[in-house]
Design an enzyme around this catalytic site. Structure first.
Site, PDB file in Angstrom:
ATOM      1  N   GLY A 116      23.567  64.793  63.236  1.00 17.69           N
ATOM      2  CA  GLY A 116      24.103  65.926  64.007  1.00 17.69           C
ATOM      3  C   GLY A 116      24.378  67.369  63.007  1.00 17.69           C
ATOM      4  O   GLY A 116      24.013  67.421  62.065  1.00 17.69           O
ATOM      5  N   GLU A 163     -10.480  54.079  45.723  1.00 17.96           N
ATOM      6  CA  GLU A 163     -11.797  54.070  45.181  1.00 17.96           C
ATOM      7  C   GLU A 163     -12.371  52.799  45.211  1.00 17.96           C
ATOM      8  O   GLU A 163     -13.511  52.587  45.600  1.00 17.96           O
ATOM      9  CB  GLU A 163     -11.468  54.646  43.771  1.00 17.96           C
ATOM     10  CG  GLU A 163     -11.094  55.984  43.620  1.00 17.96           C
ATOM     11  CD  GLU A 163      -9.772  56.161  43.458  1.00 17.96           C
ATOM     12  OE1 GLU A 163      -9.007  57.081  42.725  1.00 17.96           O
ATOM     13  OE2 GLU A 163      -9.080  55.390  44.133  1.00 17.96           O
ATOM     14  N   SER A 189      26.127  69.668  55.973  1.00 22.90           N
ATOM     15  CA  SER A 189      26.391  69.027  54.700  1.00 22.90           C
ATOM     16  C   SER A 189      25.124  68.641  53.609  1.00 22.90           C
ATOM     17  O   SER A 189      25.241  69.005  52.568  1.00 22.90           O
ATOM     18  CB  SER A 189      27.119  67.486  55.065  1.00 22.90           C
ATOM     19  OG  SER A 189      28.471  67.748  55.670  1.00 22.90           O
ATOM     20  N   ALA A 238      15.799  68.708  67.697  1.00 29.37           N
ATOM     21  CA  ALA A 238      15.181  69.418  68.648  1.00 29.37           C
ATOM     22  C   ALA A 238      16.319  70.168  69.484  1.00 29.37           C
ATOM     23  O   ALA A 238      17.364  69.583  69.521  1.00 29.37           O
ATOM     24  CB  ALA A 238      14.668  68.510  69.616  1.00 29.37           C
ATOM     25  N   SER A 297      31.534  57.261  56.156  1.00 28.05           N
ATOM     26  CA  SER A 297      32.569  57.316  55.224  1.00 28.05           C
ATOM     27  C   SER A 297      33.764  56.238  55.492  1.00 28.05           C
ATOM     28  O   SER A 297      34.189  55.751  54.399  1.00 28.05           O
ATOM     29  CB  SER A 297      33.443  58.630  55.186  1.00 28.05           C
ATOM     30  OG  SER A 297      32.257  59.744  54.802  1.00 28.05           O
ATOM     31  N   HIS A 356      -6.771  50.236  45.843  1.00 22.22           N
ATOM     32  CA  HIS A 356      -6.745  51.547  45.789  1.00 22.22           C
ATOM     33  C   HIS A 356      -7.990  52.128  46.609  1.00 22.22           C
ATOM     34  O   HIS A 356      -9.007  51.498  46.807  1.00 22.22           O
ATOM     35  CB  HIS A 356      -6.775  52.314  44.439  1.00 22.22           C
ATOM     36  CG  HIS A 356      -5.444  52.200  43.780  1.00 22.22           C
ATOM     37  ND1 HIS A 356      -5.158  52.742  42.569  1.00 22.22           N
ATOM     38  CD2 HIS A 356      -4.218  51.371  44.281  1.00 22.22           C
ATOM     39  CE1 HIS A 356      -3.710  52.302  42.285  1.00 22.22           C
ATOM     40  NE2 HIS A 356      -3.513  51.502  43.304  1.00 22.22           N
ATOM     41  N   ASP A 393      25.278  58.219  70.659  1.00 21.84           N
ATOM     42  CA  ASP A 393      24.115  57.880  71.344  1.00 21.84           C
ATOM     43  C   ASP A 393      23.777  56.280  71.228  1.00 21.84           C
ATOM     44  O   ASP A 393      23.135  55.949  71.860  1.00 21.84           O
ATOM     45  CB  ASP A 393      23.047  58.739  70.830  1.00 21.84           C
ATOM     46  CG  ASP A 393      23.337  60.225  70.668  1.00 21.84           C
ATOM     47  OD1 ASP A 393      23.966  60.721  71.781  1.00 21.84           O
ATOM     48  OD2 ASP A 393      22.999  60.896  69.913  1.00 21.84           O
TER      49      ASP A 393
END
Length: 369
Positions: free
Chosen positions: A297, A52, A303, A157, A224, A50, A203
């Site tokens: 998309g 520390e 959803s 975008a 699905s 970690h 794509d």
């Protein structure tokens, strides 16, 4: 230097662990004595030392004595045994005089116990130094440790007139190179990246992190009815990049073709003829996937919002106008009244090259019910 400056140095150290420490938090530590930084450390990789203990190791490498020094740490030191021993033990044994802490740790195994142990050993503890900034870098960890579910960032975008593609479907490229490089940083930051099968069909993306020395996110495809082509880039490279195909139970007989390619097929409950995204998040959380960059998309984005799984929205906006009937970043049936909109808050606007990024938290979560 002021106390806040030492903590900001610890914050910059903490960020070096981005993409490599999940589902642990990013943490940085700085040790100061007589106005000098004598040790620095950060949590570099999940399972390793970690912050520390790395800072103490740095002190030893420099030949410095920590006795009577101050420590600045971005997150409350842990006090339990995990893959590493408690950091509170190390702080005590090295004779630290005072500890400045940025964020409180919501992990039930810590949650104030670390502070209590340090104080019981006579160590002065100053809490909440730059807490807002320290909290911000670990929003993913805080969400996951308290809910057991992934922190979901919806990213898209679009042009100034709200289009994510031309009417022909062409979308490369809406934003400039600088903005696209920022997206690669987000792919590194998040453990998983999720799209719908429509994105795979349209794509044929790779969905990898194109940063030298980076780490590819786990690819998750919401499919699905198992329509993703076996020759698609995602399926074809599933043995090189971890890939999950989320589908309905009724597709069990057809799933072997994907598992043979190296995909993990995850059977998800059905809701309204589609994947139950709430069930999917539960399963992914149990697989230690603490965060997801949603690059879907308009249909999947709607959803996800409707299911109430989105924590943050990142909208990259390009100073362009496509016009016409191009696709929207969020489609579906939409809300019937303005008062029922998904409300966003805490918005931050950043200019990246010629483009703009607006980041907002999802304030009002709605459920599918």
């Amino acid at each position: 230097m002021e106390h806040s400056e030492y903590m900001r140095l610890a914050l910059e150290l903490a960020k070096k662990g981005m993409g490599f420490v999940s589902p642990n938090p990013m943490v940085g530590a700085v040790i100061v004595k007589d106005g000098r930084v004598i040790g620095e450390g950060w949590h570099k990789r999940y399972g390793d030392l970690h912050a520390e203990r790395n800072a103490f190791a740095d002190c030893e490498a420099r030949g410095e004595d920590c006795t009577g020094a101050d420590m600045y740490v971005t997150l409350e030191p842990c006090c339990h045994h995990g893959k590493q021993p408690p950091c509170t033990d190390a702080v005590i044994s090295h004779g630290i005089r005072r500890v400045f802490i940025g964020s409180a740790d919501p992990n039930p195994l810590v949650a104030g116990k670390g502070v209590k142990i340090l104080r019981s050993h006579g160590i002065e503890v100053v809490e909440d130094l730059l807490r807002e900034e320290c909290d911000r870098i670990n929003e993913i960890f805080f969400h996951y440790i308290t809910t057991g579910r992934p922190f979901v960032t919806m990213k898209f975008a679009m042009t100034l007139d709200g289009k994510i593609a031309c009417f022909t479907g062409n979308s490369k490229w809406i934003t400039g190179e600088e903005a696209r490089q920022r997206v690669q940083q987000e792919r590194l930051r998040h453990t998983g990246i999720m799209v719908g099968v429509g994105t795979v069909l349209a794509d044929d993306p790779m969905l990898t992190c194109r940063i030298e020395g980076g780490r590819d996110p786990v690819r998750i495809v919401c499919d699905s009815h198992l329509r993703a082509p076996l020759e698609s880039n995602i399926v074809r490279t599933a043995r090189e990049v971890p890939t999950i195909i989320a589908t309905l139970e009724e597709q069990a007989q057809r799933s072997s073709a994907y598992t043979e390619k190296g995909c993990k097929v995850l059977f998800v409950k059905e809701k309204d003829g589609r994947l139950d995204l709430d069930d999917l998040m539960e399963q992914l959380g149990k697989m230690r996937i603490d965060s997801i960059l949603l690059e879907g998309g308009g249909t999947l984005n709607w959803s996800a919002l409707r299911a109430g799984i989105v924590s943050k929205v990142q909208a990259y906006i390009a100073p362009k106008i496509f016009g016409g009937a191009g696709k929207s970043p969020v489609e579906g049936e939409g809300v019937p009244e303005p008062d029922l909109a998904f409300m966003l808050s805490g918005s931050n606007i950043v200019r990246i090259g010629q483009d703009f990024l607006i980041e907002s938290k999802v304030e009002k979560q709605c459920s599918q019910d």
